[in-house]
Every structure is written in structure tokens, then in C-alpha cells.
Design a protein around this motif. Sequence first.
Motif, PDB file in Angstrom:
ATOM      1  N   SER A   1      -6.937  12.029   7.503  1.00  0.00           N
ATOM      2  CA  SER A   1      -6.723  11.218   6.315  1.00  0.00           C
ATOM      3  C   SER A   1      -8.033  11.068   5.547  1.00  0.00           C
TER       4      SER A   1
ATOM      5  N   LEU B   1       2.726   7.597   4.287  1.00  0.00           N
ATOM      6  CA  LEU B   1       2.257   8.108   5.578  1.00  0.00           C
ATOM      7  C   LEU B   1       3.295   7.824   6.663  1.00  0.00           C
ATOM      8  N   GLY B   2       3.863   6.632   6.627  1.00  0.00           N
ATOM      9  CA  GLY B   2       4.898   6.293   7.591  1.00  0.00           C
ATOM     10  C   GLY B   2       6.109   7.195   7.474  1.00  0.00           C
TER      11      GLY B   2
ATOM     12  N   ASN C   1       0.867  -1.179   0.000  1.00  0.00           N
ATOM     13  CA  ASN C   1       0.000   0.000   0.000  1.00  0.00           C
ATOM     14  C   ASN C   1       0.905   1.231   0.000  1.00  0.00           C
TER      15      ASN C   1
ATOM     16  N   ASP D   1      -3.733   1.315  13.014  1.00  0.00           N
ATOM     17  CA  ASP D   1      -2.933   0.091  12.896  1.00  0.00           C
ATOM     18  C   ASP D   1      -1.562   0.401  12.308  1.00  0.00           C
ATOM     19  N   VAL D   2      -1.529   1.256  11.295  1.00  0.00           N
ATOM     20  CA  VAL D   2      -0.255   1.635  10.674  1.00  0.00           C
ATOM     21  C   VAL D   2       0.652   2.309  11.694  1.00  0.00           C
TER      22      VAL D   2
ATOM     23  N   ASP E   1      -6.309  10.616  15.485  1.00  0.00           N
ATOM     24  CA  ASP E   1      -6.704  10.284  14.117  1.00  0.00           C
ATOM     25  C   ASP E   1      -8.176  10.667  13.949  1.00  0.00           C
TER      26      ASP E   1
ATOM     27  N   GLU F   1       0.264   4.427  -0.215  1.00  0.00           N
ATOM     28  CA  GLU F   1      -0.160   5.536   0.640  1.00  0.00           C
ATOM     29  C   GLU F   1       0.290   5.318   2.079  1.00  0.00           C
ATOM     30  N   GLN F   2       0.125   4.102   2.584  1.00  0.00           N
ATOM     31  CA  GLN F   2       0.530   3.837   3.961  1.00  0.00           C
ATOM     32  C   GLN F   2       2.038   3.942   4.135  1.00  0.00           C
TER      33      GLN F   2
ATOM     34  N   ARG G   1      -7.737   1.784  10.402  1.00  0.00           N
ATOM     35  CA  ARG G   1      -6.674   1.365   9.482  1.00  0.00           C
ATOM     36  C   ARG G   1      -5.384   2.127   9.744  1.00  0.00           C
ATOM     37  N   ASN G   2      -5.469   3.458   9.862  1.00  0.00           N
ATOM     38  CA  ASN G   2      -4.253   4.245  10.090  1.00  0.00           C
ATOM     39  C   ASN G   2      -3.751   4.108  11.519  1.00  0.00           C
TER      40      ASN G   2
END
Length: 228
Positions: free
Chosen positions: A88, A12-13, A6, A37-38, A27, A8-9, A34-35
Motif C-alpha cells: 500500500s 481495500l476491504g 475513509n 488495523d483495517v 503488509d 480508500e480503506q 493502519r492497514n
Amino acid sequence: MILEYNHEQIELGRVFDSIPRDAVVVDVGCGRGRNLDVLTRLGFLNLIGVDVNPSLLEIVKEKGYIGFTPEEFGSKFKNACADAILLSHIVEHFEYRPLLDFLAVYLERLKPGGNMVVATPLMSEMFYNDFDHVKPYLPLGFSMVFARGPEQIQCQSDHMLSLQSIRFFRAPFRLQWHSVFYVQDGPKWPLWINRGLRLLFLLSKGRCGRRSGWIGRYRYEGRRTKQG
């Protein structure tokens, strides 16, 4: 695994890389988490999810995260409490004046010197596939509204932000304008072409794809000084 790639993830990181792992991160519009979790995988320890949907918040809480509705968050945290706020795929759902009001609520909860991270899609053929997308917001326009100095635009926010870093994420190329994507009748070759384009995107780790959105990390500079 390659099929779980992914882009995008990953970007983002990279945007969050310079933020301390003990930072309080909120968030906003967390959805199913989802984010969250990231960010957990990246080592962040103090995460809060905010969402208007109570059913999604239950999922977030079942994962072990702290979750609030906007009303609960607003009543519990009346002063600056967050080191970072993540928005996001939120801003594109607002007209610009309601967006400024919405952002002001959360900027009041962000510590001076803290970070606001915005992830949002760029304009494309797919942008209005989401029925509630209102308009895309671009990095330059966003920065002008929150600039420290005056800009020749219709209005500016009472809050000031300065862009610290920006990343652009990509998505697979895909065909869109063919009847088979809307009614399941007709030749299947467009579906196979899109599957091939997605596989190419995965195997190239995002290099063979279209630029689909941006992620900006802004430093919160505080409220604007009123003139006159």
C-alpha cells in the motif's frame, strides 16, 4: 462516524473480501499498522507487518501484531509462506527497475495462486506533494510487465501476475495553488473552501470527490518459463 469515513480503506476491504480470513497476509511498508488495523476489523487472523523503520515496528508490536524489518523477514522466511502480500503506497516510491527487484524479493515469499494487492495513487496535482514520490504506476502498465505472454516493452518481470479485481478510490476535491496553503498569511477563504469540499466528500460518502488512486488484486502465477 461520518467524519471517520475513509474511501480508500473501504475499497481495500472490498478487494480483500474474497481472500480467506485465515490467510497469512504480509503488509509490506506497514508503517504504524493502519492497514493491519483495517484487516483485523475485517476478521483476518494471521497478519505480519514489514517496515524499514524500527520505531514504527515498535508501535505495530505494541498493538499486538508480528513485525519485522525487511532483513529480519528475509532471513526468517526464505520460502513461500504468504497467502497474500499487501503493498500500500509503496510502488510509487521506486523507479521501475529497482521496483522489479524489490517486488521479486516478496513474490518469492508468495505461494503460487496467492494474491498480491497493490494500492497506489494516480497522477494528480497532489502527487508530488510527497517529496519521495518518484512516478505513478498505472494498472495497464503494471499488468504488461507481469503478463504471462510477451509484451512490446523494455523488460518484463521474471514473475507472472494476473489481475483479478480492481477498485478506484477517491479523495476530496481541493484547491492547492494559493499562497495561504504555504505561508499562513492572507485571506482564509481558500481554507474554508477546502473544508467545505471535504465535508461534501464525507456527506456524499466519497461520491463527490476526485479519483485519486487504484487498488488491484493480482493472482501470482509463478515464475516465467525461460525461452531458449
